[in-house]
Write a protein that holds these residues in place. Structure first.
Motif, PDB file in Angstrom:
ATOM      1  N   GLN A  54      33.406  54.039  39.578  1.00 35.09           N
ATOM      2  CA  GLN A  54      33.216  54.728  38.296  1.00 35.09           C
ATOM      3  C   GLN A  54      33.726  53.878  37.120  1.00 35.09           C
ATOM      4  O   GLN A  54      33.841  54.388  36.004  1.00 35.09           O
ATOM      5  CB  GLN A  54      33.971  56.060  38.304  1.00 35.09           C
ATOM      6  CG  GLN A  54      33.608  56.978  39.459  1.00 35.09           C
ATOM      7  CD  GLN A  54      32.242  57.595  39.290  1.00 35.09           C
ATOM      8  OE1 GLN A  54      31.981  58.244  38.296  1.00 35.09           O
ATOM      9  NE2 GLN A  54      31.344  57.346  40.249  1.00 35.09           N
ATOM     10  N   GLU A  55      34.062  52.642  37.394  1.00 28.50           N
ATOM     11  CA  GLU A  55      34.557  51.731  36.354  1.00 28.50           C
ATOM     12  C   GLU A  55      35.679  52.350  35.524  1.00 28.50           C
ATOM     13  O   GLU A  55      35.682  52.259  34.304  1.00 28.50           O
ATOM     14  CB  GLU A  55      33.391  51.255  35.472  1.00 28.50           C
ATOM     15  CG  GLU A  55      32.356  50.513  36.316  1.00 28.50           C
ATOM     16  CD  GLU A  55      31.185  49.957  35.502  1.00 28.50           C
ATOM     17  OE1 GLU A  55      31.030  50.378  34.344  1.00 28.50           O
ATOM     18  OE2 GLU A  55      30.462  49.111  36.046  1.00 28.50           O
ATOM     19  N   MET A  56      36.638  52.968  36.230  1.00 30.08           N
ATOM     20  CA  MET A  56      37.763  53.598  35.539  1.00 30.08           C
ATOM     21  C   MET A  56      38.813  52.574  35.122  1.00 30.08           C
ATOM     22  O   MET A  56      39.615  52.840  34.227  1.00 30.08           O
ATOM     23  CB  MET A  56      38.401  54.650  36.449  1.00 30.08           C
ATOM     24  CG  MET A  56      37.480  55.839  36.727  1.00 30.08           C
ATOM     25  SD  MET A  56      37.984  56.795  38.191  1.00 30.08           S
ATOM     26  CE  MET A  56      39.427  57.649  37.554  1.00 30.08           C
ATOM     27  N   ALA A  57      38.851  51.431  35.781  1.00 29.63           N
ATOM     28  CA  ALA A  57      39.866  50.431  35.459  1.00 29.63           C
ATOM     29  C   ALA A  57      39.394  49.049  35.906  1.00 29.63           C
ATOM     30  O   ALA A  57      38.663  48.923  36.887  1.00 29.63           O
ATOM     31  CB  ALA A  57      41.187  50.764  36.155  1.00 29.63           C
ATOM     32  N   ARG A  58      39.796  48.043  35.149  1.00 35.54           N
ATOM     33  CA  ARG A  58      39.512  46.665  35.573  1.00 35.54           C
ATOM     34  C   ARG A  58      40.636  45.761  35.057  1.00 35.54           C
ATOM     35  O   ARG A  58      41.380  46.132  34.134  1.00 35.54           O
ATOM     36  CB  ARG A  58      38.154  46.188  35.059  1.00 35.54           C
ATOM     37  CG  ARG A  58      38.071  46.124  33.551  1.00 35.54           C
ATOM     38  CD  ARG A  58      36.665  45.763  33.047  1.00 35.54           C
ATOM     39  NE  ARG A  58      36.651  45.861  31.593  1.00 35.54           N
ATOM     40  CZ  ARG A  58      37.078  44.923  30.756  1.00 35.54           C
ATOM     41  NH1 ARG A  58      37.546  43.768  31.233  1.00 35.54           N
ATOM     42  NH2 ARG A  58      37.061  45.105  29.449  1.00 35.54           N
ATOM     43  N   ALA A  59      40.747  44.571  35.652  1.00 33.43           N
ATOM     44  CA  ALA A  59      41.795  43.633  35.246  1.00 33.43           C
ATOM     45  C   ALA A  59      41.313  42.819  34.045  1.00 33.43           C
ATOM     46  O   ALA A  59      40.121  42.509  33.927  1.00 33.43           O
ATOM     47  CB  ALA A  59      42.142  42.710  36.398  1.00 33.43           C
ATOM     48  N   SER A  60      42.245  42.464  33.154  1.00 32.02           N
ATOM     49  CA  SER A  60      41.877  41.695  31.964  1.00 32.02           C
ATOM     50  C   SER A  60      41.455  40.274  32.321  1.00 32.02           C
ATOM     51  O   SER A  60      40.797  39.596  31.554  1.00 32.02           O
ATOM     52  CB  SER A  60      43.036  41.662  30.964  1.00 32.02           C
ATOM     53  OG  SER A  60      44.168  41.035  31.547  1.00 32.02           O
ATOM     54  N   ARG A  61      41.878  39.777  33.502  1.00 28.80           N
ATOM     55  CA  ARG A  61      41.395  38.500  34.009  1.00 28.80           C
ATOM     56  C   ARG A  61      41.516  38.516  35.528  1.00 28.80           C
ATOM     57  O   ARG A  61      42.176  39.406  36.078  1.00 28.80           O
ATOM     58  CB  ARG A  61      42.155  37.320  33.383  1.00 28.80           C
ATOM     59  CG  ARG A  61      43.667  37.332  33.577  1.00 28.80           C
ATOM     60  CD  ARG A  61      44.337  36.187  32.800  1.00 28.80           C
ATOM     61  NE  ARG A  61      45.745  36.027  33.081  1.00 28.80           N
ATOM     62  CZ  ARG A  61      46.729  36.297  32.205  1.00 28.80           C
ATOM     63  NH1 ARG A  61      46.462  36.775  31.009  1.00 28.80           N
ATOM     64  NH2 ARG A  61      47.989  36.079  32.541  1.00 28.80           N
ATOM     65  N   SER A  62      40.900  37.537  36.179  1.00 28.40           N
ATOM     66  CA  SER A  62      40.836  37.589  37.641  1.00 28.40           C
ATOM     67  C   SER A  62      41.925  36.760  38.317  1.00 28.40           C
ATOM     68  O   SER A  62      41.998  36.703  39.536  1.00 28.40           O
ATOM     69  CB  SER A  62      39.464  37.113  38.122  1.00 28.40           C
ATOM     70  OG  SER A  62      39.307  35.730  37.852  1.00 28.40           O
ATOM     71  N   VAL A  63      42.769  36.090  37.534  1.00 25.48           N
ATOM     72  CA  VAL A  63      43.839  35.243  38.074  1.00 25.48           C
ATOM     73  C   VAL A  63      45.149  35.573  37.347  1.00 25.48           C
ATOM     74  O   VAL A  63      45.118  36.074  36.231  1.00 25.48           O
ATOM     75  CB  VAL A  63      43.530  33.734  37.875  1.00 25.48           C
ATOM     76  CG1 VAL A  63      42.337  33.305  38.709  1.00 25.48           C
ATOM     77  CG2 VAL A  63      43.283  33.419  36.396  1.00 25.48           C
ATOM     78  N   PRO A  64      46.298  35.279  37.968  1.00 26.66           N
ATOM     79  CA  PRO A  64      47.560  35.504  37.264  1.00 26.66           C
ATOM     80  C   PRO A  64      47.790  34.535  36.098  1.00 26.66           C
ATOM     81  O   PRO A  64      48.556  34.825  35.181  1.00 26.66           O
ATOM     82  CB  PRO A  64      48.631  35.299  38.346  1.00 26.66           C
ATOM     83  CG  PRO A  64      47.958  34.733  39.534  1.00 26.66           C
ATOM     84  CD  PRO A  64      46.497  34.876  39.381  1.00 26.66           C
ATOM     85  N   THR A  65      47.101  33.382  36.148  1.00 26.12           N
ATOM     86  CA  THR A  65      47.340  32.275  35.223  1.00 26.12           C
ATOM     87  C   THR A  65      47.174  32.645  33.740  1.00 26.12           C
ATOM     88  O   THR A  65      46.153  33.187  33.352  1.00 26.12           O
ATOM     89  CB  THR A  65      46.366  31.138  35.555  1.00 26.12           C
ATOM     90  OG1 THR A  65      46.336  30.983  36.973  1.00 26.12           O
ATOM     91  CG2 THR A  65      46.769  29.851  34.888  1.00 26.12           C
ATOM     92  N   ALA A  66      48.179  32.272  32.942  1.00 25.48           N
ATOM     93  CA  ALA A  66      48.105  32.472  31.491  1.00 25.48           C
ATOM     94  C   ALA A  66      47.779  31.175  30.759  1.00 25.48           C
ATOM     95  O   ALA A  66      47.193  31.204  29.682  1.00 25.48           O
ATOM     96  CB  ALA A  66      49.430  33.035  30.964  1.00 25.48           C
ATOM     97  N   VAL A  67      48.188  30.052  31.349  1.00 26.73           N
ATOM     98  CA  VAL A  67      47.991  28.760  30.680  1.00 26.73           C
ATOM     99  C   VAL A  67      47.398  27.752  31.663  1.00 26.73           C
ATOM    100  O   VAL A  67      47.854  27.634  32.812  1.00 26.73           O
ATOM    101  CB  VAL A  67      49.336  28.180  30.153  1.00 26.73           C
ATOM    102  CG1 VAL A  67      49.108  26.816  29.482  1.00 26.73           C
ATOM    103  CG2 VAL A  67      49.989  29.138  29.175  1.00 26.73           C
ATOM    104  N   TYR A  68      46.383  27.025  31.197  1.00 24.97           N
ATOM    105  CA  TYR A  68      45.802  25.946  31.979  1.00 24.97           C
ATOM    106  C   TYR A  68      46.113  24.641  31.267  1.00 24.97           C
ATOM    107  O   TYR A  68      45.714  24.437  30.119  1.00 24.97           O
ATOM    108  CB  TYR A  68      44.288  26.145  32.084  1.00 24.97           C
ATOM    109  CG  TYR A  68      43.594  25.149  32.990  1.00 24.97           C
ATOM    110  CD1 TYR A  68      43.836  25.135  34.352  1.00 24.97           C
ATOM    111  CD2 TYR A  68      42.676  24.233  32.468  1.00 24.97           C
ATOM    112  CE1 TYR A  68      43.186  24.242  35.189  1.00 24.97           C
ATOM    113  CE2 TYR A  68      42.012  23.328  33.298  1.00 24.97           C
ATOM    114  CZ  TYR A  68      42.278  23.341  34.658  1.00 24.97           C
ATOM    115  OH  TYR A  68      41.634  22.455  35.484  1.00 24.97           O
TER     116      TYR A  68
END
Lengths: 446, 446
Positions: free
Chosen positions: A337-351
């Motif tokens: 039902q697309e009630m929630a999703r992650a803002s990104r697919s990896v923990p990484t904040a900086v590359y």
């Protein structure tokens, strides 16, 4: 859910979905620990003898055997995967009673397995999150209120929208039926349990034909089951039906205590619902089930109740009360039902990008400095075109790319680019912090 | 460990032990996520066909079947519990390749099962913590350095004392044997793998009798296996043996890169150890294993290596490199050697006592205020004698007991007692904080 399970009934999440599940499990753990529940895990297998004590669900059990071993299918010491966390917990309590302090508050978040027939499309592996309080000999009633408050708080902290914990009490129902003159209280409960499925007229017919109830008795039993209030006004409504029994009084008092405290502390989260029977389970007092608002057809996502004897060891009994969340059922609904999703697919904040292949060790230094302040960081392994390195971050939703160059005067210049806005500015690896909201993947609702 | 498992090979922790395990798992997760690894979980079961691809360990597999189902023991679609996390991960990568971004960095912390014969006293259920980086088609060598650095950091953050990651390279060994004129490199490796068990003289004899090596060739192979350096000086020592081969050069360069970077960033954590063979595994480059200082006879607690094809899908291959920690093996050693214990057996920091039974709802308010600041709190359910309520806290190691009384002028006075020191002072439930060290159970070393 984007994909079909490769093995029917066994769901696996993609990394982004797993971030949402981790968030759900972390939130539950945090809430349970804030309320003083200890974590335990039990082994995945029990003996068949343990598992089938109730004798109800032998068809749904997965047996486990060494590939080369010879198993006698009727051996009660044969191993099988647990199908819930209550049976293993009861065994754990009995085995470790000498090492535990009672009342013992435990939570347990683990997978369970049910050997459902594949064509039914039901989950065969799923995660449950249980809390129980178990006493040695006796367990004060207030724990029935306590566990419901904890679950209301835990579920309220999840990105699942509104829910209602429906609460009833077996003593109330049994006392009422006895007061009415219906002695086969389990039989009445079993039929009341079918109310939503077959309707009141059919339940009335069954109560009369199967249990010999009069039309008047059946009507009274159905009148009880129709009562539903957010506060303790159900007490008056039951009294108005004119039935009296000692056990009914006890049940009314207990249910009023649970619903009253929940109404006060978690308004709108709970109702006294006198139709709740939880038919097949061996509860002896309070019973709970929980529906998600707008997803009622999903069934209960969090159920439980009070057992006078969760476990027994000789003539020593361990009463318990607890609730169990069907985490996988909840996750499947959240994703479908697309009630929630992650803002990104990896923990990484900086590359950390590379300007030259030889900068790798220096880039590891930069990454180490960032990680020392808790910033999840990855480092490029080759100095590909910046566009390609930015694309690496972009594909994964990594918000920041870090660049390092050497100025004409030989000084090293660090710059960090927010690849969403394109904004790029100088930054010191020893002190720069991303905005709090970008530090870890967030779970976005709706 | 204080207790014997009730089912041989299946260990269950007491609540205090579980706190230590949780600390270990949280530390691993934190380190892996700081390095940008995504969490995944795979189902507990695979088909026998998947599991036995390597054909090595069919005796150790636990088959799973519906109790009422008819299973053909030779059906490759028959289900069995996974015995490691590499085989399931390879399947997951192939199945979800279209949904993943490569190189894909994943960690996976789950239980695995091995159907060991019970009389061997070996663990049959245990937790592994794996990291792998997997590429699509190719995977730059620098990831071999990367994963070793991550594991050195992860293990270094655990309460396990000193350890050594022993690193070798299959290309180095194979190139050396080829340069020597020994073409059955797998055969040489298999014998070198027995070095610790049977000694150099016997390995030399086997190399000559089984593989037709000359005494000189056997001596050279053993000389290679005797090289062990903390820095890259092993390169010179190998060169001094006078063997040349293209593959040997490649292996020397790779191993020097891994060991050099580890020596720089995690001095004392790693050695180049040219005796490491990891015989049965299908590695194609770097291989790793790890011993705990003072517990060498425990065997490797963290092993892994590089695969040219971790997985394959048609003619598309997925090379990978990774390491796996045997968490349960580590926990068993930590407990049996009393290397670590929890400062208390429950998460609770504060126990709110009751002066009168009717104060319960007010005590819940106090507890709610404390929990809102992240203080794990339990509430008494009845106004037993204070001595008994303090004993409840003391038995569990809860450091603080909270008392509330009403003064003569009707004002409510809150006091908090540190039951270790006996010190008691007034406190405001809206602002009081315990010392940081008492907020959550700590893990004490040694």
């Amino acid at each position: 859910m984007s994909r079909k399970a490769s093995l029917s009934g066994f769901h696996e999440w993609l990394p982004g979905e797993r971030i949402v599940e981790h968030h759900v499990l972390d939130t539950l753990r945090r809430t349970f620990e804030l309320h003083g529940f200890s974590s335990i895990e039990t082994r995945a297998v029990e003996t068949l003898g343990q598992l089938l004590r109730k004798g109800e669900i032998d068809k749904e059990v997965y047996a486990v055997s060494r590939l080369q071993g010879e198993a006698d299918p009727n051996d009660p010491n044969r191993l099988a995967l647990h199908f819930d966390l209550t049976v293993p917990f009861a065994r754990y309590v009995v085995e470790n009673a000498g090492h535990l302090s009672f009342p013992f508050r435990r939570y347990q978040i683990q997978k369970v397995w049910r050997g459902e027939r594949p064509q039914e499309g039901r989950a065969r592996e799923f995660t449950q999150a249980d809390i129980d309080v178990v006493g040695d000999g006796n367990l004060p009633f207030r724990y029935d209120v306590d566990v419901a408050l904890v679950m209301a708080e835990a579920l309220g902290a999840l990105p699942i929208g509104d829910f209602t914990i429906r609460i009833n009490n077996r003593k109330l129902a049994e006392g009422f039926y006895r007061g009415l003159g219906l002695e086969d209280t389990a039989g009445v409960l079993r039929n009341i349990d079918k109310l939503e499925k077959i309707g009141a007229a059919e339940v009335s017919r069954l109560l009369q034909s199967e249990l010999g109830a009069t039309e008047e008795q059946a009507a009274q039993a159905l009148a009880l089951a129709s009562i539903r209030t957010e506060d303790t006004s159900f007490v008056e409504q039951v009294r108005a039906l004119g039935v009296t029994h000692e056990l009914l009084d006890e049940g009314l008092e207990e249910l009023a205590a649970v619903v009253g405290e929940l109404h006060r502390r978690a308004p709108g989260r709970a109702v006294a619902d006198l139709s709740i029977a939880r038919g097949l389970d061996y509860y002896t007092g309070t019973v709970y089930e929980t529906v998600l608002t707008g997803h009622e057809q999903l069934g209960s996502i969090c159920s439980g109740g009070r057992y006078d004897a969760l476990a027994a060891k000789g003539n020593r009994t361990f009463p318990g009360v607890g609730l169990s969340i069907g985490v996988t059922r909840l996750m499947m609904r959240m994703f479908s039902q697309e009630m929630a999703r992650a803002s990104r697919s990896v923990p990484t904040a900086v590359y950390v990008a590379l300007t030259h292949d030889d900068d790798w060790s220096a880039a590891l230094d930069t990454a180490g400095a960032l990680r020392s302040r808790g910033i999840p960081t990855e480092v490029a392994v080759s100095a590909e075109k910046f566009g390609k390195q930015i694309k690496y971050a972009d594909k994964r939703g990594i918000p920041f790319v870090w660049f390092t160059r050497t100025d004409e005067d030989g000084t090293t210049v660090h710059e960090v680019k927010d690849i969403r806005s394109g904004e790029q500015s100088e930054a010191d690896p020893q002190s720069w912090m991303p905005p709090e909201a970008d530090l870890r993947p967030r779970v976005l609702e709706g």
